[in-house]
Design an enzyme around this catalytic site. Structure first.
Site, PDB file in Angstrom:
ATOM      1  N   GLY A 250       0.838  -1.188   0.000  1.00 32.22           N
ATOM      2  CA  GLY A 250       0.000   0.000   0.000  1.00 32.22           C
ATOM      3  C   GLY A 250       0.871   1.234   0.000  1.00 32.22           C
ATOM      4  O   GLY A 250       2.067   1.170   0.321  1.00 32.22           O
TER       5      GLY A 250
ATOM      6  N   GLN B 196       2.964  10.012   1.204  1.00 26.69           N
ATOM      7  CA  GLN B 196       4.258   9.348   1.393  1.00 26.69           C
ATOM      8  C   GLN B 196       5.237   9.653   0.263  1.00 26.69           C
ATOM      9  O   GLN B 196       6.438   9.346   0.400  1.00 26.69           O
ATOM     10  CB  GLN B 196       4.070   7.840   1.529  1.00 26.69           C
TER      11      GLN B 196
ATOM     12  N   CYS C 274       5.906   0.290   7.873  1.00 27.03           N
ATOM     13  CA  CYS C 274       5.494   1.479   7.119  1.00 27.03           C
ATOM     14  C   CYS C 274       6.662   1.931   6.252  1.00 27.03           C
ATOM     15  O   CYS C 274       7.802   1.999   6.738  1.00 27.03           O
ATOM     16  CB  CYS C 274       5.102   2.602   8.081  1.00 27.03           C
ATOM     17  N   LEU C 275       6.391   2.230   5.009  1.00 26.12           N
ATOM     18  CA  LEU C 275       7.468   2.658   4.112  1.00 26.12           C
ATOM     19  C   LEU C 275       8.057   3.995   4.530  1.00 26.12           C
ATOM     20  O   LEU C 275       9.150   4.355   4.126  1.00 26.12           O
ATOM     21  CB  LEU C 275       6.943   2.726   2.672  1.00 26.12           C
TER      22      LEU C 275
ATOM     23  N   HIS D 127      -4.594   1.320   7.495  1.00 26.30           N
ATOM     24  CA  HIS D 127      -3.272   1.941   7.616  1.00 26.30           C
ATOM     25  C   HIS D 127      -3.135   3.109   6.638  1.00 26.30           C
ATOM     26  O   HIS D 127      -2.632   4.177   6.995  1.00 26.30           O
ATOM     27  CB  HIS D 127      -2.200   0.876   7.331  1.00 26.30           C
ATOM     28  N   GLU D 128      -3.643   2.903   5.394  1.00 25.44           N
ATOM     29  CA  GLU D 128      -3.484   3.950   4.369  1.00 25.44           C
ATOM     30  C   GLU D 128      -4.392   5.141   4.628  1.00 25.44           C
ATOM     31  O   GLU D 128      -3.975   6.294   4.474  1.00 25.44           O
ATOM     32  CB  GLU D 128      -3.773   3.378   2.976  1.00 25.44           C
TER      33      GLU D 128
ATOM     34  N   HIS E  72      -2.946   7.399   7.044  1.00 26.37           N
ATOM     35  CA  HIS E  72      -1.948   8.307   6.447  1.00 26.37           C
ATOM     36  C   HIS E  72      -2.610   9.573   5.912  1.00 26.37           C
ATOM     37  O   HIS E  72      -2.063  10.663   6.036  1.00 26.37           O
ATOM     38  CB  HIS E  72      -1.200   7.629   5.294  1.00 26.37           C
TER      39      HIS E  72
HETATM   40  O1  K2U Z   1       1.620   2.773   3.994  1.00 33.06           O
HETATM   41  C1  K2U Z   1       2.658   2.136   3.956  1.00 33.06           C
HETATM   42  O2  K2U Z   1       3.683   2.478   4.562  1.00 33.06           O
HETATM   43  C2  K2U Z   1       2.671   0.861   3.190  1.00 33.06           C
HETATM   44  C3  K2U Z   1       2.672  -0.323   4.067  1.00 33.06           C
HETATM   45  C4  K2U Z   1       1.224  -0.741   4.164  1.00 33.06           C
HETATM   46  C5  K2U Z   1       0.935  -1.775   5.210  1.00 33.06           C
HETATM   47  C6  K2U Z   1       1.374  -1.636   6.504  1.00 33.06           C
HETATM   48  C7  K2U Z   1       1.040  -2.592   7.458  1.00 33.06           C
HETATM   49  C8  K2U Z   1       0.261  -3.671   7.107  1.00 33.06           C
HETATM   50  C9  K2U Z   1      -0.177  -3.796   5.807  1.00 33.06           C
HETATM   51  C10 K2U Z   1       0.152  -2.843   4.867  1.00 33.06           C
HETATM   52  C11 K2U Z   1       3.691  -1.206   3.418  1.00 33.06           C
HETATM   53  O3  K2U Z   1       3.117  -2.051   2.537  1.00 33.06           O
HETATM   54  S1  K2U Z   1       4.755  -1.916   4.581  1.00 33.06           S
HETATM   55  C12 K2U Z   1       5.370  -3.312   3.927  1.00 33.06           C
HETATM   56  C13 K2U Z   1       4.464  -4.488   4.103  1.00 33.06           C
HETATM   57  C14 K2U Z   1       4.453  -5.420   3.135  1.00 33.06           C
HETATM   58  C15 K2U Z   1       3.655  -6.543   3.287  1.00 33.06           C
HETATM   59  C16 K2U Z   1       2.865  -6.720   4.401  1.00 33.06           C
HETATM   60  C17 K2U Z   1       2.888  -5.772   5.380  1.00 33.06           C
HETATM   61  C18 K2U Z   1       3.696  -4.632   5.237  1.00 33.06           C
HETATM   62 ZN    ZN Z   2       2.617   3.533   6.217  1.00 36.67          ZN
END
Ligand code: K2U
Ligand code: ZN
Length: 172
Positions: free
Chosen positions: A46, A51, A94-95, A136-137, A140
């Site tokens: 996501g 971001q 979180c990225l 989560h998104e 943000h």
């Molecule tokens: O918003 C973001 O930073 C993207 C995250 C979204 C996310 C966070 C926690 C749980 C699910 C999604 C990134 O995708 S973090 C990397 C990731 C990859 C696979 C599963 C969980 C997190």
């Molecule tokens: Zn995030």
């Protein structure tokens, strides 16, 4: 189409409340493409527009299991309509907070509504990773980070770590 630099804490941009998308313009379509490129490159499942530094209410997601069956979603002005009583714990990352993972409890199932790039309003249910990701998104878009659900001690520790790293980067 390009991979854009990610905004990393403690950048205060991540605390902004993003503005609704008013019209689906070529600029919005290009932004969606860049968000998908950046998300897949990270890699992530996501990404919110803030971001990559753009404070508009748009999110990209793809929770498909493998690269050869990509199912990209572009959510414009997404909103949560309903959340289940049941909750589940997921180890979130979180990225914008690289290499930091902690367990977060959220509603297990959600119903959400958004506009797609074709201008259609879509309403759908989600559970599992999709439910966690969409919450989560949308957080943000409201300037909320997953570390806000942790103890103050844990949150302060991670903020101190990234503030020191940012200072070193600036001084380098
Ligand atoms: O918003 C973001 O930073 C993207 C995250 C979204 C996310 C966070 C926690 C749980 C699910 C999604 C990134 O995708 S973090 C990397 C990731 C990859 C696979 C599963 C969980 C997190
Ligand atoms: Zn995030």
């Amino acid at each position: 189409m390009s991979i854009r630099p990610l905004v990393i804490i403690p950048d205060s941009k991540l605390r902004l409340t993003s503005e609704p998308v008013k019209d689906i313009t070529d600029e919005i379509r290009r932004l969606a493409d860049d968000m998908l490129d950046t998300m897949y490159d990270a890699p992530g499942v996501g990404l919110a527009a803030i971001q990559i530094g753009v404070p508009v209410r748009m999110v990209t997601m793809d929770v498909s299991k493998t690269d050869d069956e990509r199912q990209p979603l572009v959510l414009i002005n997404p909103e949560i309509l309903w959340t289940s009583e049941e909750r589940r714990v997921y180890e979130e990352g979180c990225l914008s907070i690289p290499e930091y993972y902690e367990e977060v409890e959220r509603p297990d199932r959600v119903r959400f509504r958004y506009m797609n790039l074709q201008g259609e309003t879509v309403e759908q249910d989600a559970d599992g990773l999709m439910a966690t990701c969409v919450q989560h998104e949308i957080d943000h878009l409201n300037g909320v980070l997953f570390i806000d659900y942790l103890s103050k001690l844990k949150r302060d520790r991670v903020m101190t770590k990234f503030k020191k790293a940012a200072k070193r980067e600036a001084g380098a």
